[in-house]
Design a protein around this motif. Structure first.
Motif: not given
Length: 102
Positions: A15-25
């Motif tokens: 049931s894991t959720k994915i949080v997207l990586g950070e936009a550098a800008d």
């Protein structure tokens, strides 16, 4: 990578959720600002959310080069908020804050 990860989570029954990586800008979240291949990240991921079952309704970003001058700081964040409002329930996490000037 996100699609492959989503598929793997689905196949494993987690049931894991994915949080997207950070936009550098922050501008790359809502526009093609100086990098068309990196831009419009909100549209890219959340227009296809129906295909990404495990994608959390959150996007993240850094504040690099978006804090000065003050009118830029305010304008960029208003544009980001406007884009977030296009996607019901989409949250934004400020993953890093740093006052950098060009």
């Amino acid at each position: 990578l996100t699609k492959m990860l989503d598929r793997g989570i689905d196949e494993s029954g987690m049931s894991t959720k994915i949080v997207l990586g950070e936009a550098a800008d922050l501008r790359w979240l809502y526009s093609n600002y100086n990098k068309s291949e990196r831009g419009n990240q909100i549209d890219f991921f959340f227009d296809e959310k129906k295909e990404l079952k495990h994608l959390d309704n959150t996007i993240t970003g850094h504040s690099y080069f978006t804090t000065w001058p003050v009118d830029s700081l305010i304008g960029i964040r208003k544009k980001l908020k406007h884009k977030l409002n296009e996607y019901q329930g989409l949250d934004y996490w400020q993953s890093e804050f740093c006052i950098l000037e060009k």
